[in-house]
Design an enzyme around this catalytic site. Sequence first.
Site, mmCIF file in Angstrom:
data_model
loop_
_atom_site.group_PDB
_atom_site.id
_atom_site.type_symbol
_atom_site.label_atom_id
_atom_site.label_comp_id
_atom_site.label_asym_id
_atom_site.label_seq_id
_atom_site.Cartn_x
_atom_site.Cartn_y
_atom_site.Cartn_z
ATOM 1 N N ILE A 203 0.694 -1.227 -0.151
ATOM 2 C CA ILE A 203 -0.005 -0.033 -0.026
ATOM 3 C C ILE A 203 0.956 1.304 -0.099
ATOM 4 C CG2 ILE A 203 -1.832 1.126 1.273
ATOM 5 C CD1 ILE A 203 -2.818 -1.692 0.231
ATOM 6 N N ARG A 292 -1.459 -8.546 23.389
ATOM 7 C CA ARG A 292 -0.658 -7.771 24.631
ATOM 8 C C ARG A 292 -0.916 -6.359 24.612
ATOM 9 N NH1 ARG A 292 3.188 -4.963 21.805
ATOM 10 N NH2 ARG A 292 4.096 -6.052 19.763
#
Length: 447
Positions: A203, A292
């Site tokens: 991208i 996390r």
Amino acid sequence: MLKKILVYPRGEIAVRIIRACRELRIATVAVYSEADADSLHVRMADEAVRIGPAAAQDSYLKMQNVLSAALITGADAIHPGYGFLAEHATFSEACAACNIKFIGPSAKSIEAMGDKAHARALMIEAGVPVVPGSEGVLNDEQRALRTAAQIGYPLMIKAAAGGGGRGIRVVHSEDELVRELRTAQQEADAAFGDGSLYLEKYIEEPRHVEFQILADEDGNTIHLGERDCSLQRRHQKIVEEAPCIALTDSLRERMGAAAVAAAKAARYTNAGTVEFLLDKHGNFFFLEMNTRIQVEHPVTEVITGIDLVKAQIAIASGLPLPWTQDRIRVRGHAIECRINAEDPDRQFAPSVGEVKSLLLPGGPGVRVDTHLYPGYRLPSHYDSLLAKLICWGQDRNEAVARMERALDEFVLDGMHTTIPFHRRIMSNAYFRRGEVYTNFIQRRMET
Ligand code: ADP
Ligand code: ADP
Ligand code: MG
């Protein structure tokens, strides 16, 4: 509520977790390698257990040593922090087997999201847009070439088990793809113990926009808004801010809903982050989920007023989320600079030394998360993060001005740091206008 928590990580995040435990009146156990005997987290914790020599393979990565430390000290939970084994499903599983609460998602959720190729497949199933790319793992050269022709060049080869910005490479042609495929596999195997690769369309000049998720053990799942982490060097974040000025309310709502759907698809619990790329046309694509607490979590804490580490502990204690989505409010703007022990004048070469003098910035809207103290000798074995400087302002301009002021106040002698580089970023005219994208540093700074 939990009574005693073993704080697994080292460095600034260990200090951050101990602080949350103190406020909750929960006892703490630090673990440390020989090289970290003089670390701040060891001094701050109520108890500390040495788990091996300096090399991480023989200490922080030795799961049995960590679990033994928890059992010996009678800890009822382990906070994984970030880094090392924090995103290893077997760590969560082993804790459960020892009857120790893992302050994070289940092994199944980590597994679902940990393999990035597998996570893509799960997202497609859940209706979350992903970057156009291969379906699952793709190590075979002929299949890779065929898939690449469909996706179109340039594209990225990524390691399914990758993380921390490593194991990613851009290729522009068939020749390059063939050449890079084998080395990428060997590197991924060496770095992550898993050589699985996948392909993604490259991208052009996207923003990295990620959503903070909180999910309790009853399945209530909310997001705390986004962070713009576009300022990166070699795919590693160096400045993060929130909110992202490129989002309209309706785009934020759609991306937030996609992030929540992503977490629900993985039956996610506790804190996590869903990362997206946002292109210039307002299209967004799922990148990965970090299962996390993240390095840049403070920018979200500062603008929402929610202590994410305390929220993690409350969720792990079985408490329901005290907030619903409509109760989450964002106030002002926050920016974080990651201050690393690196020399920006010599290609960010790692720097070591002893903290000779240290004066941390303060005053309105300034927060510093660090494990440094005067006289501390930096071990050379671990990552280079020294401190996170977080500044809040009523708007982005005030946050940037405060950051410049705080960087000027910051005194840290004894090693090279990225502080001068952050000063250059803050004074860059494009940055000041908020025109950022993931190759900003390459385009606007390295001239
Ligand atoms: P890691 O697991 O190492 O964090 P990510 O998949 O999250 O890897 O990607 C890290 C960074 O690499 C992104 O923030 C972005 O800057 C860049 N990147 C990753 N995938 C693409 C892509 N398909 N196109 C352009 N840039 C990408
Ligand atoms: P965040 O996603 O929170 O911004 P980073 O990508 O910078 O954080 O990674 C946080 C820490 O975890 C760093 O120390 C990084 O080196 C480490 N890390 C992340 N992913 C991996 C992995 N797959 N293997 C080893 N270390 C990792
Ligand atoms: Mg990432």
